[in-house]
Design an enzyme around this catalytic site. Structure first.
Site, PDB file in Angstrom:
ATOM      1  N   SER A  25       4.171  32.123  47.289  1.00  0.00           N
ATOM      2  CA  SER A  25       5.034  31.986  46.116  1.00  0.00           C
ATOM      3  C   SER A  25       4.185  32.016  44.843  1.00  0.00           C
ATOM      4  CB  SER A  25       5.808  30.670  46.183  1.00  0.00           C
ATOM      5  OG  SER A  25       6.564  30.603  47.368  1.00  0.00           O
ATOM      6  N   ARG A  66      -0.458  31.298  57.795  1.00  0.00           N
ATOM      7  CA  ARG A  66      -0.608  32.708  57.429  1.00  0.00           C
ATOM      8  C   ARG A  66      -1.994  33.195  57.823  1.00  0.00           C
ATOM      9  NH1 ARG A  66       1.384  31.341  51.533  1.00  0.00           N
ATOM     10  NH2 ARG A  66       0.425  29.410  52.263  1.00  0.00           N
ATOM     11  N   LYS A  75       3.612  18.970  41.769  1.00  0.00           N
ATOM     12  CA  LYS A  75       3.198  20.392  41.851  1.00  0.00           C
ATOM     13  C   LYS A  75       3.742  21.203  40.682  1.00  0.00           C
ATOM     14  CE  LYS A  75       2.066  21.060  46.676  1.00  0.00           C
ATOM     15  NZ  LYS A  75       2.265  21.851  47.888  1.00  0.00           N
ATOM     16  N   HIS A 111       8.773  33.083  54.082  1.00  0.00           N
ATOM     17  CA  HIS A 111       9.533  31.891  54.486  1.00  0.00           C
ATOM     18  C   HIS A 111      10.716  32.297  55.370  1.00  0.00           C
ATOM     19  CE1 HIS A 111       8.070  30.130  50.424  1.00  0.00           C
ATOM     20  NE2 HIS A 111       7.481  29.404  51.345  1.00  0.00           N
TER      21      HIS A 111
HETATM   22  P1  ADP Z   1       4.126  23.702  50.434  1.00  0.00           P
HETATM   23  O1  ADP Z   1       3.938  23.272  48.996  1.00  0.00           O
HETATM   24  O2  ADP Z   1       4.758  22.632  51.282  1.00  0.00           O
HETATM   25  O3  ADP Z   1       2.922  24.313  51.068  1.00  0.00           O
HETATM   26  P2  ADP Z   1       5.289  26.376  50.494  1.00  0.00           P
HETATM   27  O4  ADP Z   1       6.672  26.807  50.111  1.00  0.00           O
HETATM   28  O5  ADP Z   1       4.152  27.019  49.784  1.00  0.00           O
HETATM   29  O6  ADP Z   1       5.285  24.804  50.327  1.00  0.00           O
HETATM   30  O7  ADP Z   1       5.080  26.584  52.042  1.00  0.00           O
HETATM   31  C1  ADP Z   1       5.889  25.930  52.990  1.00  0.00           C
HETATM   32  C2  ADP Z   1       5.395  26.319  54.373  1.00  0.00           C
HETATM   33  O8  ADP Z   1       5.666  27.702  54.565  1.00  0.00           O
HETATM   34  C3  ADP Z   1       3.873  26.133  54.579  1.00  0.00           C
HETATM   35  O9  ADP Z   1       3.643  25.730  55.908  1.00  0.00           O
HETATM   36  C4  ADP Z   1       3.310  27.507  54.352  1.00  0.00           C
HETATM   37  O10 ADP Z   1       2.121  27.716  55.106  1.00  0.00           O
HETATM   38  C5  ADP Z   1       4.464  28.373  54.867  1.00  0.00           C
HETATM   39  N1  ADP Z   1       4.482  29.663  54.193  1.00  0.00           N
HETATM   40  C6  ADP Z   1       4.411  29.951  52.882  1.00  0.00           C
HETATM   41  N2  ADP Z   1       4.421  31.285  52.671  1.00  0.00           N
HETATM   42  C7  ADP Z   1       4.478  31.842  53.898  1.00  0.00           C
HETATM   43  C8  ADP Z   1       4.456  33.185  54.376  1.00  0.00           C
HETATM   44  N3  ADP Z   1       4.314  34.231  53.583  1.00  0.00           N
HETATM   45  N4  ADP Z   1       4.530  33.379  55.699  1.00  0.00           N
HETATM   46  C9  ADP Z   1       4.608  32.318  56.543  1.00  0.00           C
HETATM   47  N5  ADP Z   1       4.590  31.050  56.177  1.00  0.00           N
HETATM   48  C10 ADP Z   1       4.529  30.810  54.870  1.00  0.00           C
END
Ligand code: ADP
Length: 162
Positions: free
Chosen positions: A129, A91, A42, A18
């Site tokens: 995460s 990703r 969630k 992130h």
């Molecule tokens: P959500 O529940 O909205 O998917 P996340 O926190 O899992 O929330 O992800 C938020 C955004 O960040 C999404 O677009 C996801 O693809 C991106 N994201 C999550 N982890 C990574 C990572 N390791 N590298 C790049 N983008 C990420």
């Protein structure tokens, strides 16, 4: 030139993936709002307040980056903020279908708000995460994936839950 971008997500908790994306967005937009979604469906590990606090700490040194939270539709939040751009991360190809559907749904809701996808450095492209929480539960060292203070909070949280 669009001034403000919103990076919405669960951030449960924030990872270096992130943070990598936030820095890339910061290079393009003078103002980046990292917006923590309430999404109770969630069943997040961290409360909204905790996720916001961890993100604030993780982005404290980044100019132009602020952290906020929102409930309801991201499009409504973007309108309220007068932002025209949503940032999301890609990703791997496995992210594509879900992100594609969401971006098109959001475009239908408001054609003036554009979703822009950014790719993290390849060393973070397998990071999520959810997987980190599983690895933390099994006692893994997470220092390559999340800041120390996030790891501490996560391990504390997991100790409480057992
Ligand atoms: P959500 O529940 O909205 O998917 P996340 O926190 O899992 O929330 O992800 C938020 C955004 O960040 C999404 O677009 C996801 O693809 C991106 N994201 C999550 N982890 C990574 C990572 N390791 N590298 C790049 N983008 C990420």
């Amino acid at each position: 030139m669009c001034q403000k971008a919103i990076y919405p997500g669960s951030f449960d908790p924030v990872t270096y993936g992130h943070i990598d994306l936030i820095k890339r967005a910061q290079d393009i937009f003078p103002e980046v709002i990292v917006a923590v979604a309430h999404n109770p469906q969630k069943k997040p590990t961290f409360s909204v307040k905790e996720r916001v606090e961890l993100l604030k700490k993780a982005t404290a040194d980044l100019k132009g980056v602020t952290v906020d939270d929102f409930g309801g539709l991201v499009i409504d939040y973007a309108r309220k903020q007068k932002a025209k751009v949503l940032i999301r991360g890609l990703r791997m190809i496995s992210d594509f279908e879900y992100e594609f559907q969401m971006a098109l749904t959001n475009r239908k809701l408001d054609p003036h708000i554009e979703t822009i996808f950014l790719m993290p450095h390849e060393s973070y492209s397998y990071l999520s995460s959810r997987l980190l929480k599983e690895a933390a539960f099994l006692g893994a060292d997470l220092s390559d994936f999340i800041p120390d203070f996030v790891e501490e909070s996560l391990k504390k949280k997991l100790r409480k839950s057992v």
